[in-house]
Design a protein around this motif. Sequence first.
Motif, PDB file in Angstrom:
ATOM      1  N   GLY A 104      10.162   2.313 -13.752  1.00 38.28           N
ATOM      2  CA  GLY A 104       9.047   3.193 -14.106  1.00 38.28           C
ATOM      3  C   GLY A 104       8.000   3.234 -13.010  1.00 38.28           C
ATOM      4  O   GLY A 104       7.427   4.291 -12.723  1.00 38.28           O
ATOM      5  N   THR A 105       7.743   2.100 -12.399  1.00 39.37           N
ATOM      6  CA  THR A 105       6.804   2.045 -11.283  1.00 39.37           C
ATOM      7  C   THR A 105       7.316   2.875 -10.121  1.00 39.37           C
ATOM      8  O   THR A 105       6.563   3.637  -9.508  1.00 39.37           O
ATOM      9  N   ALA A 106       8.614   2.756  -9.836  1.00 32.00           N
ATOM     10  CA  ALA A 106       9.220   3.540  -8.756  1.00 32.00           C
ATOM     11  C   ALA A 106       9.112   5.033  -9.052  1.00 32.00           C
ATOM     12  O   ALA A 106       8.830   5.830  -8.154  1.00 32.00           O
ATOM     13  N   GLU A 107       9.307   5.419 -10.295  1.00 33.42           N
ATOM     14  CA  GLU A 107       9.184   6.832 -10.664  1.00 33.42           C
ATOM     15  C   GLU A 107       7.753   7.327 -10.484  1.00 33.42           C
ATOM     16  O   GLU A 107       7.530   8.457 -10.030  1.00 33.42           O
ATOM     17  N   ALA A 108       6.782   6.503 -10.849  1.00 34.52           N
ATOM     18  CA  ALA A 108       5.382   6.884 -10.652  1.00 34.52           C
ATOM     19  C   ALA A 108       5.073   7.034  -9.166  1.00 34.52           C
ATOM     20  O   ALA A 108       4.371   7.972  -8.764  1.00 34.52           O
ATOM     21  N   ILE A 109       5.588   6.139  -8.353  1.00 35.23           N
ATOM     22  CA  ILE A 109       5.389   6.221  -6.906  1.00 35.23           C
ATOM     23  C   ILE A 109       6.062   7.476  -6.354  1.00 35.23           C
ATOM     24  O   ILE A 109       5.475   8.197  -5.539  1.00 35.23           O
ATOM     25  N   ALA A 110       7.269   7.760  -6.811  1.00 34.52           N
ATOM     26  CA  ALA A 110       7.990   8.953  -6.357  1.00 34.52           C
ATOM     27  C   ALA A 110       7.226  10.229  -6.709  1.00 34.52           C
ATOM     28  O   ALA A 110       7.255  11.202  -5.945  1.00 34.52           O
ATOM     29  N   SER A 111       6.518  10.224  -7.831  1.00 26.92           N
ATOM     30  CA  SER A 111       5.777  11.420  -8.250  1.00 26.92           C
ATOM     31  C   SER A 111       4.657  11.787  -7.282  1.00 26.92           C
ATOM     32  O   SER A 111       4.179  12.916  -7.282  1.00 26.92           O
ATOM     33  N   GLY A 124       5.142  11.591  -4.038  1.00 24.40           N
ATOM     34  CA  GLY A 124       5.802  12.038  -2.830  1.00 24.40           C
ATOM     35  C   GLY A 124       6.033  10.946  -1.809  1.00 24.40           C
ATOM     36  O   GLY A 124       6.531  11.210  -0.716  1.00 24.40           O
ATOM     37  N   LEU A 125       5.691   9.710  -2.151  1.00 23.26           N
ATOM     38  CA  LEU A 125       5.924   8.600  -1.228  1.00 23.26           C
ATOM     39  C   LEU A 125       7.411   8.272  -1.163  1.00 23.26           C
ATOM     40  O   LEU A 125       8.102   8.319  -2.188  1.00 23.26           O
ATOM     41  N   PRO A 126       7.913   7.924   0.015  1.00 20.90           N
ATOM     42  CA  PRO A 126       9.335   7.581   0.148  1.00 20.90           C
ATOM     43  C   PRO A 126       9.605   6.137  -0.261  1.00 20.90           C
ATOM     44  O   PRO A 126       8.672   5.358  -0.473  1.00 20.90           O
ATOM     45  N   LEU A 127      10.873   5.793  -0.322  1.00 20.99           N
ATOM     46  CA  LEU A 127      11.313   4.418  -0.598  1.00 20.99           C
ATOM     47  C   LEU A 127      10.635   3.851  -1.840  1.00 20.99           C
ATOM     48  O   LEU A 127      10.109   2.727  -1.834  1.00 20.99           O
ATOM     49  N   GLU A 128      10.679   4.623  -2.899  1.00 14.45           N
ATOM     50  CA  GLU A 128       9.891   4.278  -4.081  1.00 14.45           C
ATOM     51  C   GLU A 128      10.261   2.935  -4.711  1.00 14.45           C
ATOM     52  O   GLU A 128       9.375   2.205  -5.146  1.00 14.45           O
ATOM     53  N   PHE A 129      11.539   2.576  -4.749  1.00 10.48           N
ATOM     54  CA  PHE A 129      11.889   1.302  -5.386  1.00 10.48           C
ATOM     55  C   PHE A 129      11.440   0.096  -4.547  1.00 10.48           C
ATOM     56  O   PHE A 129      10.795  -0.809  -5.080  1.00 10.48           O
TER      57      PHE A 129
END
Length: 132
Positions: free
Chosen positions: A30-37, A39-44
């Motif tokens: 979920g944190t990775a998905e929020a980061i991806a939203s 536009g930041l790369p390498l979200e996980f």
Amino acid sequence: MQQTLTLAGRILLAWIFLSSGLEKLGALQGTAEAIASTGLPLEFPLAVLVAVFEVTAAAALVVGWYTRAAALALALFTVAASFLFHAYWQVPPAQQHVQQLLFLKNLAITGGLLSVGAFGPGGWSVDARRAR
């Protein structure tokens, strides 16, 4: 009284980062998905890095170990997170008030962290013991 209040301030400032970091560790996807939203790369990998950073820096702040560095790093992190995740000027009007409050809360936390960075951890800290 000064030592007690300084320690209490460090604990209260650290609390939000410790709980947030632990929550992120428990929900990395979920944190990775929020980061991806954003536009930041390498979200996980970034989610893991952010969670570990928050927990580690919060613990350093609580015990007063490399306190100034931890406080300043958390201050920079908080400002960046505010602009990335609470950009109230970019959300629909129905969401602006809540996002503005979160943004301003983060600025207030940043102010507290900058004070710790400027004045140090106080006498009840690992840093004070190392200085002796």
